[in-house]
Write a protein that holds these residues in place. Structure first.
Motif, PDB file in Angstrom:
ATOM      1  N   ARG A 145       0.729  -1.177   0.011  1.00 33.20           N
ATOM      2  CA  ARG A 145       0.103  -0.002  -0.101  1.00 33.20           C
ATOM      3  C   ARG A 145       0.877   1.578   0.086  1.00 33.20           C
ATOM      4  O   ARG A 145       0.505   2.038   0.585  1.00 33.20           O
ATOM      5  N   GLY A 146       2.054   1.250  -0.653  1.00 33.06           N
ATOM      6  CA  GLY A 146       2.716   2.516  -1.055  1.00 33.06           C
ATOM      7  C   GLY A 146       3.668   2.513   0.031  1.00 33.06           C
ATOM      8  O   GLY A 146       4.375   3.841  -0.198  1.00 33.06           O
ATOM      9  N   ARG A 147       3.861   1.727   0.956  1.00 34.05           N
ATOM     10  CA  ARG A 147       5.064   2.242   1.777  1.00 34.05           C
ATOM     11  C   ARG A 147       5.664   0.876   2.578  1.00 34.05           C
ATOM     12  O   ARG A 147       5.035  -0.242   2.391  1.00 34.05           O
ATOM     13  N   PRO A 148       6.979   0.943   3.096  1.00 36.32           N
ATOM     14  CA  PRO A 148       7.610  -0.167   3.417  1.00 36.32           C
ATOM     15  C   PRO A 148       6.992  -0.753   4.737  1.00 36.32           C
ATOM     16  O   PRO A 148       6.421   0.086   5.514  1.00 36.32           O
ATOM     17  N   ILE A 149       6.754  -2.056   4.761  1.00 36.37           N
ATOM     18  CA  ILE A 149       6.261  -2.715   6.042  1.00 36.37           C
ATOM     19  C   ILE A 149       7.365  -3.582   6.776  1.00 36.37           C
ATOM     20  O   ILE A 149       7.081  -3.598   8.013  1.00 36.37           O
ATOM     21  N   THR A 150       8.250  -3.807   6.267  1.00 38.31           N
ATOM     22  CA  THR A 150       9.309  -4.580   7.070  1.00 38.31           C
ATOM     23  C   THR A 150      10.591  -4.627   6.047  1.00 38.31           C
ATOM     24  O   THR A 150      10.592  -4.369   4.851  1.00 38.31           O
ATOM     25  N   GLU A 151      11.757  -4.836   6.595  1.00 45.22           N
ATOM     26  CA  GLU A 151      13.078  -4.800   5.810  1.00 45.22           C
ATOM     27  C   GLU A 151      14.041  -5.768   6.737  1.00 45.22           C
ATOM     28  O   GLU A 151      13.903  -5.650   7.999  1.00 45.22           O
ATOM     29  N   GLY A 152      15.121  -6.331   5.838  1.00 46.70           N
ATOM     30  CA  GLY A 152      15.889  -6.854   6.675  1.00 46.70           C
ATOM     31  C   GLY A 152      16.573  -7.933   5.820  1.00 46.70           C
ATOM     32  O   GLY A 152      16.419  -7.768   4.511  1.00 46.70           O
ATOM     33  N   PRO A 153      17.456  -8.830   6.386  1.00 44.44           N
ATOM     34  CA  PRO A 153      18.152 -10.026   5.385  1.00 44.44           C
ATOM     35  C   PRO A 153      17.133 -10.710   4.986  1.00 44.44           C
ATOM     36  O   PRO A 153      15.975 -10.935   5.345  1.00 44.44           O
ATOM     37  N   PRO A 154      17.262 -11.508   3.742  1.00 43.60           N
ATOM     38  CA  PRO A 154      16.255 -12.302   2.892  1.00 43.60           C
ATOM     39  C   PRO A 154      15.791 -13.298   4.112  1.00 43.60           C
ATOM     40  O   PRO A 154      14.696 -13.646   3.788  1.00 43.60           O
ATOM     41  N   SER A 155      16.543 -13.987   4.757  1.00 45.09           N
ATOM     42  CA  SER A 155      16.009 -15.008   5.656  1.00 45.09           C
ATOM     43  C   SER A 155      14.885 -14.515   6.582  1.00 45.09           C
ATOM     44  O   SER A 155      14.148 -15.103   7.053  1.00 45.09           O
ATOM     45  N   ALA A 156      15.233 -13.306   7.306  1.00 40.67           N
ATOM     46  CA  ALA A 156      14.291 -12.778   8.140  1.00 40.67           C
ATOM     47  C   ALA A 156      13.096 -12.217   7.398  1.00 40.67           C
ATOM     48  O   ALA A 156      11.864 -12.327   8.019  1.00 40.67           O
ATOM     49  N   VAL A 157      13.189 -11.625   6.282  1.00 38.97           N
ATOM     50  CA  VAL A 157      12.141 -11.151   5.677  1.00 38.97           C
ATOM     51  C   VAL A 157      10.985 -12.398   5.038  1.00 38.97           C
ATOM     52  O   VAL A 157       9.723 -12.374   5.371  1.00 38.97           O
ATOM     53  N   ARG A 158      11.719 -13.513   4.734  1.00 36.25           N
ATOM     54  CA  ARG A 158      10.913 -14.565   4.371  1.00 36.25           C
ATOM     55  C   ARG A 158       9.980 -15.253   5.296  1.00 36.25           C
ATOM     56  O   ARG A 158       9.017 -15.675   5.366  1.00 36.25           O
ATOM     57  N   ALA A 159      10.570 -15.157   6.489  1.00 37.04           N
ATOM     58  CA  ALA A 159       9.651 -15.657   7.897  1.00 37.04           C
ATOM     59  C   ALA A 159       9.002 -14.524   8.368  1.00 37.04           C
ATOM     60  O   ALA A 159       8.238 -14.943   9.296  1.00 37.04           O
ATOM     61  N   ASP A 160       9.034 -13.242   8.001  1.00 41.57           N
ATOM     62  CA  ASP A 160       8.123 -12.173   8.562  1.00 41.57           C
ATOM     63  C   ASP A 160       6.600 -12.480   8.297  1.00 41.57           C
ATOM     64  O   ASP A 160       6.143 -12.485   7.259  1.00 41.57           O
ATOM     65  N   PRO A 161       5.675 -12.542   9.213  1.00 40.57           N
ATOM     66  CA  PRO A 161       4.370 -12.803   9.233  1.00 40.57           C
ATOM     67  C   PRO A 161       3.474 -11.823   8.362  1.00 40.57           C
ATOM     68  O   PRO A 161       2.559 -12.021   7.656  1.00 40.57           O
ATOM     69  N   ARG A 162       4.217 -10.743   8.158  1.00 44.89           N
ATOM     70  CA  ARG A 162       3.510  -9.262   7.641  1.00 44.89           C
ATOM     71  C   ARG A 162       3.923  -9.753   6.062  1.00 44.89           C
ATOM     72  O   ARG A 162       3.103  -9.023   5.168  1.00 44.89           O
ATOM     73  N   VAL A 163       5.012 -10.161   5.912  1.00 48.10           N
ATOM     74  CA  VAL A 163       5.181 -10.307   4.442  1.00 48.10           C
ATOM     75  C   VAL A 163       4.321 -11.445   3.875  1.00 48.10           C
ATOM     76  O   VAL A 163       3.667 -11.551   2.759  1.00 48.10           O
ATOM     77  N   LEU A 164       4.200 -12.404   4.588  1.00 49.08           N
ATOM     78  CA  LEU A 164       3.378 -13.823   4.371  1.00 49.08           C
ATOM     79  C   LEU A 164       1.893 -13.273   4.089  1.00 49.08           C
ATOM     80  O   LEU A 164       1.305 -13.629   3.161  1.00 49.08           O
TER      81      LEU A 164
END
Length: 247
Positions: A222-241
């Motif tokens: 929705r037009g803004r960053p919601i999370t960031e980090g190394p690929p392994s952390a981002v892949r597991a982030d529930p907000r990304v899922l």
């Protein structure tokens, strides 16, 4: 403690189209010297963000800085002179011009009308040929760009970006519509160029490429960053899922 070099940063960057806020107060710092990936679902504002940063469209509010300089709203040629090169989601080449002619048009001081009049600088031709060798399409230098596969056109576009010697390279879906063999070639080129000091910002939907290539991943929704980090952390982030994968 050594202060890390400053690269590309945005603060509260905003762009609306009618009643839709495509980029919504986006504050992002991209890691200089690294491969940054910008991911998110379709319609999350990634390409609009790219266009605001590179001067293709003017943001409604907020700032874009590069190496400590305010470049907000500068036209694309001035953004390029500041050291930022970019490719496009839909590959942009001149289809009826040869591969070599496309490369020469990409030189910032070469105008299309001068090229058509035969004004070619020997040093530009030499540089163009070196870059075509590097991306692996030197055997096609006399072919019309329209005859290249889409993946080859992506390689041509990347080689054209490199003609400007940018410090930072922004790629919009470099793997989109490209066969797996050429995706591997593009990934290898990005790694090699990064090892030589180029910073990358890559918008991409190919998650295998993103996760294997990136040092740092930023997720838009929705037009803004919601999370960031190394690929392994981002892949597991529930907000990304939830936002990207819909689960």
């Amino acid at each position: 403690m050594t202060t890390p070099p400053r690269g590309l940063e945005t603060v509260e960057l905003t762009k609306s189209f009618g009643g839709v806020r495509a980029v919504d107060s986006a504050t992002v710092t991209f890691r200089h010297g690294e491969i940054n990936a910008l991911i998110g679902p379709n319609g999350s504002g990634k390409t609009t963000f790219f266009n605001c940063v590179t001067g293709m469209i003017r943001p409604d509010a907020g700032t874009v800085t590069y190496r400590g300089r305010n470049i907000t709203g500068r036209p694309p040629h001035r953004v390029a002179r500041a050291g930022i090169g970019r490719s496009f989601q839909l590959c942009r080449v001149f289809p009826r011009m040869t591969v070599l002619e496309n490369m020469l048009v990409a030189v910032r001081r070469t105008r299309l009308r001068d090229l058509l009049a035969g004004a070619r600088q020997p040093e530009d031709i030499e540089k163009a040929r070196r870059l075509l060798v590097r991306v692996g399409i030197d055997h096609l230098e006399n072919a019309e760009a329209a005859t290249l596969s889409y993946g080859q056109q992506k390689l041509l576009e990347l080689a054209g970006v490199l003609m400007g010697d940018p410090e930072t390279i922004m790629l919009d879906e470099p793997a989109g519509g490209v066969n797996p063999a050429l995706i591997g070639r593009i990934g290898t080129l990005i790694r090699e160029l990064n090892a030589e000091g180029k910073t990358f910002l890559v918008v991409e939907h190919n998650m295998d490429m993103v996760m294997s290539l990136s040092h740092h991943v930023i997720v838009f929704d929705r037009g803004r960053p919601i999370t960031e980090g190394p690929p392994s952390a981002v892949r597991a982030d529930p907000r990304v899922l939830e936002a990207y994968l819909g689960i």
